[in-house]
Design an enzyme around this catalytic site. Structure first.
Site, mmCIF file in Angstrom:
data_model
loop_
_atom_site.group_PDB
_atom_site.id
_atom_site.type_symbol
_atom_site.label_atom_id
_atom_site.label_comp_id
_atom_site.label_asym_id
_atom_site.label_seq_id
_atom_site.Cartn_x
_atom_site.Cartn_y
_atom_site.Cartn_z
ATOM 1 N N ARG A 147 1.148 -1.481 -0.585
ATOM 2 C CA ARG A 147 -0.143 -0.162 -0.248
ATOM 3 C C ARG A 147 0.801 1.322 0.149
ATOM 4 N NH1 ARG A 147 -2.022 -3.340 3.378
ATOM 5 N NH2 ARG A 147 -4.401 -4.344 2.400
ATOM 6 N N LYS A 169 3.427 10.983 -11.565
ATOM 7 C CA LYS A 169 2.630 9.656 -12.318
ATOM 8 C C LYS A 169 3.437 8.828 -12.593
ATOM 9 C CE LYS A 169 -0.541 12.804 -15.282
ATOM 10 N NZ LYS A 169 -1.039 13.265 -16.542
ATOM 11 N N GLU A 211 10.603 18.054 -25.373
ATOM 12 C CA GLU A 211 9.396 18.031 -23.718
ATOM 13 C C GLU A 211 9.762 19.748 -23.881
ATOM 14 O OE1 GLU A 211 6.546 16.283 -22.993
ATOM 15 O OE2 GLU A 211 7.407 14.137 -23.037
ATOM 16 N N LYS A 253 7.648 22.723 -14.870
ATOM 17 C CA LYS A 253 6.366 21.860 -14.524
ATOM 18 C C LYS A 253 6.102 21.572 -13.050
ATOM 19 C CE LYS A 253 5.469 16.949 -15.175
ATOM 20 N NZ LYS A 253 5.540 15.401 -15.565
ATOM 21 N N GLU A 263 -4.500 16.405 -12.192
ATOM 22 C CA GLU A 263 -4.633 17.025 -13.840
ATOM 23 C C GLU A 263 -6.488 17.430 -13.784
ATOM 24 O OE1 GLU A 263 -2.553 14.849 -16.384
ATOM 25 O OE2 GLU A 263 -4.750 14.757 -17.998
ATOM 26 N N ARG A 267 -2.879 21.326 -14.946
ATOM 27 C CA ARG A 267 -2.452 19.832 -15.686
ATOM 28 C C ARG A 267 -1.778 19.181 -17.146
ATOM 29 N NH1 ARG A 267 1.152 15.623 -11.823
ATOM 30 N NH2 ARG A 267 2.278 14.782 -13.260
ATOM 31 N N ASN A 271 0.144 18.162 -21.789
ATOM 32 C CA ASN A 271 -0.137 17.219 -23.279
ATOM 33 C C ASN A 271 -0.033 17.985 -23.989
ATOM 34 O OD1 ASN A 271 -0.255 14.965 -21.198
ATOM 35 N ND2 ASN A 271 -3.089 15.763 -21.035
ATOM 36 N N HIS A 274 0.385 15.826 -27.106
ATOM 37 C CA HIS A 274 0.677 14.529 -26.662
ATOM 38 C C HIS A 274 -0.945 13.683 -27.157
ATOM 39 C CE1 HIS A 274 4.045 15.839 -24.416
ATOM 40 N NE2 HIS A 274 3.937 14.142 -24.149
ATOM 41 N N HIS A 278 0.485 10.144 -28.451
ATOM 42 C CA HIS A 278 0.444 8.812 -28.492
ATOM 43 C C HIS A 278 -0.227 8.127 -29.520
ATOM 44 C CE1 HIS A 278 0.053 10.126 -23.998
ATOM 45 N NE2 HIS A 278 1.314 10.111 -24.287
ATOM 46 N N HIS A 291 9.762 8.443 -27.127
ATOM 47 C CA HIS A 291 8.543 8.768 -26.900
ATOM 48 C C HIS A 291 8.592 10.272 -27.334
ATOM 49 C CE1 HIS A 291 5.425 10.808 -24.367
ATOM 50 N NE2 HIS A 291 6.500 11.801 -23.627
#
Ligand SMILES: NC(=O)c1ccc[n+]([C@@H]2O[C@H](COP(=O)([O-])OP(=O)(O)OC[C@H]3O[C@@H](n4cnc5c(N)ncnc54)[C@H](O)[C@@H]3O)[C@@H](O)[C@H]2O)c1
Ligand SMILES: [Zn+2]
Length: 384
Positions: A147, A169, A211, A253, A263, A267, A271, A274, A278, A291
């Site tokens: 946990r 993330k 980025e 960031k 997000e 946030r 993207n 992206h 993606h 990426h």
């Protein structure tokens, strides 16, 4: 955008001297990600790996598990391990298979099994030493092992240093899509040793620059112009230029994450490029295009879309295209037919209630999120 002035502080290195009497690198700077009781420092400098024990305040008997891969271990594991052991800490190392193709359930399972077999307890700190793949898997393992256990990011690619190591993330890919399984789990600290970039392949460096360009495009026109001027120095791995680019990127960031950790709003601006990116990654098979390469071509598509839907001036798109080209990154996507594009983008998790949602630029340095973007505009912007 209201960022409380205290949410981000630039802390001076403050003449810190380690217990072993060795001074910390004098050029080390520290930012803070302002998340109240989960706030954490991002330390940026040269040679931090060999000071990791002090920087992480390792204690005698404390346990650390370093997660990395064989390539990174060969270059950068020794000083980190030695620095932790010098303080009497107990260090285990787990090697993961290298590459995006292994950012999956199987690798995660193997890592968790190794941790259980080694009887890792909840007080153990997991240390992710590597690029975004290692950081995302190790971070997710830390989030779910018993946990949740503490973890630290030591990013070794430019992409990980400016992006994936900051913000919490974590996760893995699923055959149905990228990063679909994961958790928000903030690290206790991020140590960015820019000396690790000396061994980074050029293609990976360029991918990380995508980025960096993104931060300028969405948030800071002045930084964008600075990147235009300094691209040759960045490609030559000039220390001062890299340090500035990393510092500015992490600052942006960290500000965005502090304002919107989960997000719910702002946030999502990160993207930019992206959704297209993606789709490119998925169409080509993960790992075919890096990426950052997919994001580079994706930002060009997103800029052309911005011209259509929010009046971005074509001259600004051209500046973006020129900068991406100067970084040696692709300025156009691979051939994918229109129907496939739409299908791939609908799969992306940023689709809400069937409507296409995109991050667009109204000018360089200023992005916003637009809902209900007509599919015809999307496909037209890819075709151009
Ligand atoms: N969590 C987030 O917020 C976030 C953000 C952006 C990207 N990501 C994820 O990050 C991943 C991409 O990360 P990446 O670009 O760092 O790729 P990567 O982790 O695959 O690293 C690229 C390659 O460089 C090698 N390498 C790493 N450091 C090195 C060094 N110092 N010297 C020599 N070789 C080195 C790696 O072994 C690998 O082969 C993707 O899975 C992406 O989804 C996550
Ligand atoms: Zn990205």
């Amino acid at each position: 955008m209201n960022i409380p002035p205290r949410s981000l502080r630039s802390l001076p290195p403050g003449g810190l001297v380690s217990r072993s009497g060795r001074p910390f690198p004098t050029d080390m700077t520290t930012l803070e990600v302002g998340l109240a009781d989960r706030a954490y420092p991002i330390r940026i400098g040269k040679g931090l790996l060999s000071n990791a024990g002090e920087l992480l305040r390792a204690k005698a008997g404390q346990r650390f598990v370093i997660v990395t891969n064989a390539i990174i271990a060969a270059h950068h594991l020794a000083p980190l391990k030695a620095s932790l052991r010098e303080r009497g800490a107990h260090v285990d190392v787990v090697l993961l298979p290298d590459g995006e193709a292994h950012k999956n359930q199987k690798t995660l399972d193997d890592l968790l099994t190794r941790m259980l077999e080694a009887r890792v307890e909840r007080a153990t700190t997991l240390v992710a030493l590597g690029g975004g793949v290692v950081g995302d898997i190790a971070g997710f393992a830390a989030a779910i092992y018993q946990r949740g256990i503490p973890f630290v990011q030591i990013p070794t690619t430019l992409l990980a240093q400016v992006d994936s190591s900051v913000g919490g993330k974590t996760g893995i890919n699923h055959p149905l899509g990228k990063n679909l399984i994961g958790a928000f789990w903030q690290p206790r600290a991020v140590l960015i040793d820019i000396a690790t970039l000396a061994t980074l392949p050029e293609r990976e460096l360029r991918a990380g620059l995508a980025e960096v360009i993104k931060y300028g495009a969405i948030r800071d026109a002045q930084f964008f112009a600075w990147i235009e001027t300094n691209m040759p120095a960045l490609l030559a791995k000039d220390s001062a230029a890299l340090t500035h680019a990393i510092h500015r990127s992490c600052t942006i960031k960290a500000e965005i994450v502090a304002a919107d950790e989960r997000e719910a709003g702002e946030r999502a601006l990160l993207n930019f490029g992206h959704t297209f990116g993606h789709a490119i990654e998925a169409a080509q098979g993960y790992g075919e295009w890096l990426h950052g390469e997919a994001v580079a071509a994706g930002m060009v598509c997103a800029a052309r879309l911005s011209e259509r839907v929010c009046g971005l001036d074509a001259s600004e798109t051209n500046r973006l295209v020129k900068l991406i080209a100067a970084a040696g990154l692709p300025t156009a996507p691979p051939p994918i037919n229109a129907e496939r594009w739409v299908e791939l983008m609908r799969r992306d998790k940023k689709v809400e209630r069937g409507a296409m949602r995109f991050v667009v630029l109204d000018r360089l340095g200023h992005a916003s999120v637009l809902d209900d973007v007509p599919v015809s505009d999307v496909t037209a912007s890819i075709a151009s």
